[in-house]
Write a protein that holds these residues in place. Structure first.
Motif, short mmCIF file in Angstrom:
data_model
loop_
_atom_site.label_atom_id
_atom_site.label_comp_id
_atom_site.label_asym_id
_atom_site.label_seq_id
_atom_site.Cartn_x
_atom_site.Cartn_y
_atom_site.Cartn_z
N ILE B 268 0.81 -1.22 0.00
CA ILE B 268 0.00 0.00 0.00
C ILE B 268 0.84 1.27 0.00
CG2 ILE B 268 -1.92 -1.13 1.24
CD1 ILE B 268 -0.94 0.94 3.59
N SER B 269 2.18 1.12 -0.03
CA SER B 269 3.00 2.31 0.17
C SER B 269 2.77 3.37 -0.91
CB SER B 269 4.48 1.96 0.32
OG SER B 269 4.95 1.44 -0.88
N ASP B 270 2.42 2.94 -2.13
CA ASP B 270 2.24 3.94 -3.20
C ASP B 270 0.80 4.44 -3.32
OD1 ASP B 270 4.88 3.78 -3.82
OD2 ASP B 270 4.61 2.21 -5.33
N LEU B 271 -0.14 3.85 -2.59
CA LEU B 271 -1.53 4.27 -2.72
C LEU B 271 -1.73 5.64 -2.06
CD1 LEU B 271 -3.27 0.85 -1.93
CD2 LEU B 271 -2.80 1.88 -4.16
N PRO B 272 -2.70 6.42 -2.57
CA PRO B 272 -2.87 7.78 -2.03
C PRO B 272 -3.29 7.79 -0.57
CG PRO B 272 -4.63 7.23 -3.58
CD PRO B 272 -3.62 6.13 -3.67
N SER B 273 -2.87 8.81 0.17
CA SER B 273 -3.24 8.96 1.57
C SER B 273 -4.55 9.74 1.66
CB SER B 273 -2.14 9.69 2.33
OG SER B 273 -0.98 8.91 2.37
N VAL B 274 -5.65 9.03 1.48
CA VAL B 274 -6.97 9.66 1.63
C VAL B 274 -7.89 8.68 2.34
CG1 VAL B 274 -6.92 11.21 -0.38
CG2 VAL B 274 -7.68 8.84 -0.67
N SER B 275 -8.85 9.23 3.09
CA SER B 275 -9.82 8.37 3.76
C SER B 275 -10.82 7.87 2.71
CB SER B 275 -10.54 9.15 4.85
OG SER B 275 -11.31 10.18 4.24
N LYS B 276 -11.73 6.97 3.12
CA LYS B 276 -12.71 6.42 2.19
C LYS B 276 -13.57 7.51 1.55
CE LYS B 276 -14.02 1.65 3.08
NZ LYS B 276 -14.89 0.79 3.92
N ASP B 277 -13.84 8.57 2.33
CA ASP B 277 -14.62 9.67 1.75
C ASP B 277 -13.72 10.79 1.24
OD1 ASP B 277 -13.88 10.13 4.37
OD2 ASP B 277 -15.76 11.05 4.98
N CYS B 551 -9.00 3.06 5.57
CA CYS B 551 -10.13 2.14 5.69
C CYS B 551 -11.35 2.79 6.33
CB CYS B 551 -9.72 0.94 6.53
SG CYS B 551 -8.55 -0.11 5.71
N LEU B 552 -11.36 4.10 6.42
CA LEU B 552 -12.31 4.76 7.30
C LEU B 552 -12.85 6.01 6.62
CD1 LEU B 552 -12.70 4.71 10.57
CD2 LEU B 552 -11.17 6.67 10.43
N GLU B 553 -14.10 6.40 6.99
CA GLU B 553 -14.62 7.68 6.50
C GLU B 553 -14.34 8.74 7.55
OE1 GLU B 553 -18.63 7.47 5.20
OE2 GLU B 553 -18.13 6.07 3.59
N PHE B 554 -13.92 9.92 7.10
CA PHE B 554 -13.63 11.01 8.02
C PHE B 554 -14.87 11.34 8.86
CE2 PHE B 554 -13.26 15.74 8.73
CZ PHE B 554 -12.32 15.65 9.74
N SER B 555 -16.05 11.31 8.19
CA SER B 555 -17.29 11.66 8.91
C SER B 555 -17.53 10.66 10.05
CB SER B 555 -18.47 11.70 7.95
OG SER B 555 -18.57 10.46 7.28
N GLU B 556 -17.18 9.40 9.80
CA GLU B 556 -17.32 8.38 10.85
C GLU B 556 -16.36 8.68 12.01
OE1 GLU B 556 -18.78 4.92 12.62
OE2 GLU B 556 -19.54 6.13 10.96
N ALA B 557 -15.10 9.05 11.65
CA ALA B 557 -14.10 9.38 12.68
C ALA B 557 -14.57 10.57 13.51
CB ALA B 557 -12.77 9.70 12.02
N GLN B 558 -15.21 11.53 12.87
CA GLN B 558 -15.72 12.70 13.61
C GLN B 558 -16.77 12.30 14.63
OE1 GLN B 558 -16.66 15.21 10.12
NE2 GLN B 558 -15.46 16.82 11.15
N LYS B 559 -17.64 11.35 14.22
CA LYS B 559 -18.67 10.88 15.15
C LYS B 559 -18.03 10.19 16.35
CE LYS B 559 -22.17 9.90 11.81
NZ LYS B 559 -22.50 8.77 10.97
N PHE B 593 -1.28 -5.81 12.86
CA PHE B 593 -2.45 -6.30 12.14
C PHE B 593 -2.50 -5.60 10.81
CE2 PHE B 593 -5.41 -2.69 12.34
CZ PHE B 593 -4.65 -1.85 13.11
N PHE B 594 -3.38 -6.08 9.95
CA PHE B 594 -3.57 -5.40 8.67
C PHE B 594 -5.05 -5.11 8.49
CE2 PHE B 594 -4.17 -4.93 4.17
CZ PHE B 594 -3.06 -4.19 3.78
N PRO B 595 -5.45 -3.83 8.53
CA PRO B 595 -6.86 -3.52 8.35
C PRO B 595 -7.34 -4.01 6.98
CG PRO B 595 -5.65 -1.61 9.13
CD PRO B 595 -4.63 -2.63 8.73
N GLU B 596 -8.41 -4.80 6.99
CA GLU B 596 -8.79 -5.51 5.77
C GLU B 596 -9.82 -4.78 4.92
OE1 GLU B 596 -7.70 -8.35 4.71
OE2 GLU B 596 -6.80 -9.40 6.41
N ASN B 597 -10.84 -4.22 5.64
CA ASN B 597 -12.06 -3.90 4.90
C ASN B 597 -12.02 -2.56 4.17
OD1 ASN B 597 -11.74 -2.93 7.44
ND2 ASN B 597 -13.94 -2.81 7.88
N CYS B 598 -11.10 -2.41 3.24
CA CYS B 598 -11.17 -1.19 2.43
C CYS B 598 -10.64 -1.47 1.03
CB CYS B 598 -10.38 -0.07 3.07
SG CYS B 598 -8.73 -0.52 3.52
#
Lengths: 93, 598
Positions: B268-277, B551-559, B593-598
């Motif tokens: 994943i090192s080359d993938l962009p650093s952005v959340s799911k949203d 693996c996460l949405e920013f809006s979810e993190a805010q909640k 661990f390796f977060p899977e669901n994204c």
């Protein structure tokens, strides 16, 4: 016998790499070559000897040659040291 | 009487040290003998002189071959500077004058080879140890190592090099160059050292060889026997001696997962650093030494959020010169370009010492003469560092970071110093970057309270949680009686972070976090939700934090953060975050661990 003194001008002094270059050139001459710092005198054809002088920036080194082509040896070794000081300054940047 | 296994006492011992090379290793221990040699003078019979000389020559040749092997194996993985030291060692072994002196001594005085070589090498070693210059002092240790190695060869080796180290966990007080050789050759499983500093050649090479290792493990040699089962956790610094079978089973799973996950993380090192949203974030590295750039780059294309420059100054008899500093900063800045490098100015004092400062003992060192206070007190020392940093600025993207700011006057004063430094450099026609952003470490509660005012005059903030938590909760975590109070999930700490983020956002300056909290996976989502977008963490944690956020949405993190900020105790918040993580990533395990669901 020929001798000449030079001041060490590069930041890290006569560390491993300059000492190695010095030995390579000195070994090409038949004459006896000594390197002197303060009251320590070492064989100019020994890398360990030269390193053990711990010649830091600002210290004074005397090259002493005795034997065949001694003039040429001292002149070439002084030039080598001058080049080393110049190269080292450049490679810092 | 038959022993009931139920009553068998577990002999498990857990020790903690400083992790220096990540990974988990399990194996049987092997203790390297303390590096000590003995040479006794023996008279050699005239008829045996030639065979004694032969013994000496053979030992030299073998040592040279050994060293060539190390250079081959690790040469391409260490910096040019380290390679040069290896080459110098080779030349010392081949030094004709030394060989001649030794041979003459054997021949004329009719003594044994090891005795002759020992005395000759020792005289050179002594000259170097007497030098005030650190570089030459260190070379005395190299000469000692070379001397010992050759003598062992002459005496017929009975130490490290000959032992079978394959799949073993090496335990020793320290390692010398030739132990490292044996390690590189033998595929060692893990390394534990009782002593050791991060900056020694040995640790730098261990990292390059990627062997899970922990150093500074007090009392390990007292507690361990040869052939004990040992678990080394190079991620957390934990050592388990004689694990009982459930612990061992758990450790084996951890180790296997680690290996599996490492591969996936590199993917994943080359993938962009952005959340799911699609909210962008940034991951940076914390480093202490310029050599560590290699391990940052090995994980991918990252910036450096915290270069702890004081490590260049520590344990030095005199401060490094402008040139010495410039070379180190320049090396990092060039390699990391186009990403930024935040160089934190000297953060000495507290628990970090440098002999040249001649600091007096204090009752409360953490409230005393440290960090920016030393710099302001010693402007000449500080200006040399600033000059080196401004000059390195032209080689890439440099940011200046000031530690332990407690008032706006300190920031203003440092700015006048930077202007003086820039003017001097202009007058001397020396190139420098005139537009280096100046940021402030927010790590003292007073700085948080005036963050809105600091934000008007600083170009960025970096939150140092280690000190912030210590000062906000009034806890010295080095004191075991109160260490339990040290918890960055404390509601007060979260509110402080929230205030800093708000001040940064209101004045549109970036806010990053570089303390340990930034690299704790259980805090990541919470911090992102509060509004931290830049995480500066140790190189081994970079890809993990990145993947959690991907693996996460920013809006979810805010909640989630909103929920935490309403809670009243640290325990409540910490447990809640653990549950959130386990829900999101069911395969999660404490260390890896390796977060899977994204």
């Amino acid at each position: 016998m020929t001798e000449k003194t030079i001041q060490v001008q590069n930041i890290s002094g006569i560390h491993a790499r300059p000492a190695a270059r010095f030995v390579k050139l000195a070994s090409q001459f038949q004459c006896q070559i000594k390197l002197i710092k303060d009251n320590l005198e070492v064989d100019g054809k020994s890398i360990l000897g030269i390193m053990s002088l711990a010649a830091e920036k600002g210290s004074k080194l005397t090259i002493k040659a005795d034997g065949e082509k001694e003039l040429e040896a001292v002149e070439q070794l002084i030039n080598l040291l001058k080049n080393i000081f110049k190269d080292e300054e450049k490679s810092q940047i | 009487m038959k022993k009931n296994p139920k009553y068998k006492k577990s002999s498990e011992i857990i020790l903690i040290g400083q992790p220096i090379s990540p990974g988990i290793a399990i194996g049987k221990s092997i203790l390297l003998a303390d590096d000590y040699i003995e040479t006794r003078k023996r008279a050699i019979h005239v008829k045996k002189i030639n065979s004694e000389i032969e013994r000496f020559n053979k030992a030299l040749t073998e040592t040279i071959q050994d060293l060539r092997l190390i250079i081959e194996q690790v040469g391409s993985r260490v910096s040019a500077h380290k390679r040069e030291i290896f080459d110098a060692h080779l030349m010392i072994l081949q030094d004709k004058v030394i060989i001649e002196q030794t041979v003459n001594d054997i021949r004329e005085n009719k003594v044994n080879a090891d005795f002759a070589y020992f005395n000759i090498m020792r005289s050179y070693q002594r000259n170097l140890s007497a030098s005030k210059d650190t570089y030459f002092k260190e070379r005395a240790i190299d000469i000692r190592d070379i001397k010992r190695r050759v003598i062992r060869k002459i005496q017929g080796e009975k130490h490290a090099g000959s032992a079978n180290l394959k799949d073993k966990i090496i335990i020793s007080r320290n390692l010398n160059l030739f132990d490292i050789y044996a390690i590189a050759k033998n595929k060692v499983e893990g390394i534990i050292l009782e002593g050791g500093g991060r900056t020694t050649h040995a640790t730098i090479i261990i990292r390059a060889l990627e062997i899970p290792s922990v150093i500074g493990v007090e009392r390990i040699l007292q507690n361990v026997n040869a052939e004990d089962e040992v678990v080394v956790n190079g991620l957390t610094g934990e050592i388990i001696l004689n694990p009982d079978s459930p612990t061992l089973k758990k450790s084996i799973t951890k180790r296997n997962n680690y290996k599996k996950f490492e591969q996936r993380y590199l993917g994943i090192s080359d993938l962009p650093s952005v959340s799911k949203d699609n909210v962008a974030f940034e991951i940076d590295a914390n480093i202490e030494l310029d050599d560590e750039v290699e391990s940052v780059l090995a994980h991918g294309d990252f910036g450096i959020g915290l270069f702890r420059s004081e490590y260049i100054f520590m344990a030095k008899e005199k401060p490094p010169t402008e040139e010495e500093q410039f070379v180190k900063y320049a090396n990092v800045v060039k390699r990391i370009h186009p990403h930024h490098v935040s160089i934190r100015t000297i953060d000495l004092g507290g628990d970090k010492f440098a002999p040249f400062l001649e600091a007096e003992a204090e009752n409360n060192p953490f409230l005393g003469w440290r960090a920016i206070r030393i710099c302001i007190d010693m402007p000449d020392l500080f200006k040399i560092q600033l000059r080196a940093i401004y000059r390195a600025g032209i080689l890439g993207n440099v940011r200046l970071l000031l530690p332990m700011i407690t008032s706006i006057e300190e920031l203003r004063y440092v700015k006048t110093l930077t202007e003086e430094v820039k003017l001097d450099l202009s007058n001397q026609n020396i190139e420098y970057d005139a537009n280096i952003p100046i940021g402030v470490m927010i790590e003292v509660p007073s700085a948080v309270m005036i963050a809105d005012q600091l934000a008007k005059e600083a170009d960025f903030f970096s939150i140092g949680t280690n000190d912030l938590v210590q000062y906000a909760l009034a806890v010295d975590r080095g004191n075991p009686k109160v260490a339990y109070l040290y918890n960055f999930f404390h509601p007060a700490v979260l509110r402080l972070i929230e205030m800093i983020v708000k001040a940064g956002n209101d004045h549109k300056i970036p806010v990053s976090m570089c303390g340990e909290m930034a690299g704790d996976p259980f805090a990541t989502i919470l911090l992102f939700g509060i509004g931290i977008k830049e995480f500066s963490v140790s190189p081994v944690m970079m890809l993990k934090i990145k993947q959690i956020l991907r693996c996460l949405e920013f809006s979810e993190a805010q909640k989630i953060a909103g929920h935490c900020l309403k809670m009243q105790t640290a325990d409540e918040i910490e447990n809640y975050m653990r549950n959130v993580m386990l829900e999101l990533f069911p395969n999660m395990d404490e260390d890896n661990f390796f977060p899977e669901n994204c």
